[in-house]
Write an enzyme that holds these catalytic residues in place. Sequence first.
Site, PDB file in Angstrom:
ATOM      1  N   ALA A   8      10.685  41.315 -49.157  1.00  0.00           N
ATOM      2  CA  ALA A   8      12.024  40.937 -49.064  1.00  0.00           C
ATOM      3  C   ALA A   8      11.910  39.388 -48.764  1.00  0.00           C
ATOM      4  CB  ALA A   8      12.678  41.867 -47.865  1.00  0.00           C
ATOM      5  N   GLY A  12      14.921  31.906 -46.181  1.00  0.00           N
ATOM      6  CA  GLY A  12      14.769  31.389 -44.855  1.00  0.00           C
ATOM      7  C   GLY A  12      13.215  31.363 -44.316  1.00  0.00           C
ATOM      8  N   ILE A  13      13.018  30.745 -43.291  1.00  0.00           N
ATOM      9  CA  ILE A  13      11.786  30.591 -42.698  1.00  0.00           C
ATOM     10  C   ILE A  13      10.995  31.725 -42.596  1.00  0.00           C
ATOM     11  CG2 ILE A  13      12.577  30.211 -40.562  1.00  0.00           C
ATOM     12  CD1 ILE A  13      10.368  28.044 -40.105  1.00  0.00           C
ATOM     13  N   ASP A  14      11.600  32.700 -41.931  1.00  0.00           N
ATOM     14  CA  ASP A  14      10.788  34.019 -41.489  1.00  0.00           C
ATOM     15  C   ASP A  14      10.170  34.725 -42.723  1.00  0.00           C
ATOM     16  OD1 ASP A  14      11.439  33.475 -38.941  1.00  0.00           O
ATOM     17  OD2 ASP A  14      13.241  34.602 -38.824  1.00  0.00           O
ATOM     18  N   SER A  15      10.853  34.907 -43.715  1.00  0.00           N
ATOM     19  CA  SER A  15      10.492  35.646 -44.907  1.00  0.00           C
ATOM     20  C   SER A  15       9.404  34.765 -45.724  1.00  0.00           C
ATOM     21  CB  SER A  15      11.607  36.337 -45.669  1.00  0.00           C
ATOM     22  OG  SER A  15      12.353  35.176 -46.289  1.00  0.00           O
ATOM     23  N   CYS A 104      23.249  48.206 -42.357  1.00  0.00           N
ATOM     24  CA  CYS A 104      22.484  47.558 -43.625  1.00  0.00           C
ATOM     25  C   CYS A 104      21.061  47.661 -43.633  1.00  0.00           C
ATOM     26  CB  CYS A 104      22.960  45.927 -43.581  1.00  0.00           C
ATOM     27  SG  CYS A 104      22.182  45.005 -44.793  1.00  0.00           S
ATOM     28  N   CYS A 201      26.836  38.466 -41.989  1.00  0.00           N
ATOM     29  CA  CYS A 201      26.677  37.729 -43.376  1.00  0.00           C
ATOM     30  C   CYS A 201      28.004  37.698 -44.093  1.00  0.00           C
ATOM     31  CB  CYS A 201      25.416  38.276 -43.899  1.00  0.00           C
ATOM     32  SG  CYS A 201      25.926  39.994 -44.607  1.00  0.00           S
TER      33      CYS A 201
END
Length: 359
Positions: A8, A12-15, A104, A201
């Site tokens: 997923a 962004g940086i995390d994914s 979500c 979001c």
Amino acid sequence: MKKRVLMAMSGGIDSTVAAMLLQEQGYELVGVTYRTFDTISRGCMEKEKGCCSVDSLFEAQRMADDLGFEHHILDIRQEFKETVIHNFIDEYLHGRTPNPCVICNSTIKWGKLLETADEFGCNAIATGHYARIGRQNERYFLQKGVDEAKDQTYFLWKLSQENLARTLFPLGELTKPEVRAIALKHGYEKLSKKSESQEICFIPDNDYRVFLNQQVDDFQGKYGPGDFVDTQGNILGRHKGFPNYTIGQRKGLGIALGHPMFVVAIHPEENKVVLGTKEELQGQSCYVSDINLMKYARIPEGLTVTAKIRYRNAGRQASLFHEGDKLRVVFQETVDSITPGQSAVFYEGQDVVGGGIID
């Protein structure tokens, strides 16, 4: 044969770092990003800035291209509207305060991710959440991420056993500074410095009242002014409509009483908002419904846990008791702002016992 994983991607940086780590571990990745809402968003409550925006779709695609794996953008705006947004609006119109990220994650992210994983022949799914997964007595359960400041298990308590059995959390053992360092090491300097947002979001200005006014037909006519009352029922003044207030609110009440007063209760059927002192805002118990259990198939009667009733909350010691299909949560000490509609998540040390919605 490489294990095939559906990643997923938020842009962004995390994914992105999660994808890098999985590739280094030998996984074959298929990236997916969902289009959920038509707005230029500035972030998700528990994700990087821009995670649900149109811009982030293309950023996620670019990152997947850079890392060399296929990527798909899937349009699920209708499903998102019928579940997350409908629940968000409905809860406020019933005097409750929802947590859309919880809904979500369970219905949209994991619900659609597993479905999509099967379509693309993926054995597992992966996300950039800061969480870990444990297993005991043939049950899967969440464990807090190593970085307590970034731990996101509070938003994930509704995940099912099937969800957890097929999920990978590559960042669970890392701190945020370590994740930033990995991005920088791989040459993504701009990404490594990317800021974060605490906003919902689909509400980029972080003002849910404006959103309700835009989304609900004749919102001001149907949910107009009513009485502020004290805990004895005495009228204190007029409010602007009960959906505009949340439990624990002190600022923006539009009423001056000479001393601090807080929203301690909301009565939508009477269009009344109850104001009280700091002491009257406190409680020592609540009921929780819509239970999802993780560590145990049934919670032992009187189990002592650490109960969190909001994300930015260290949690308080409490005991759990069964009452029909609900749990009664009895705190050892009084707590502030027990808010209907919010999640209560129960922990034993690092392990998530389960969670539910506060009645």
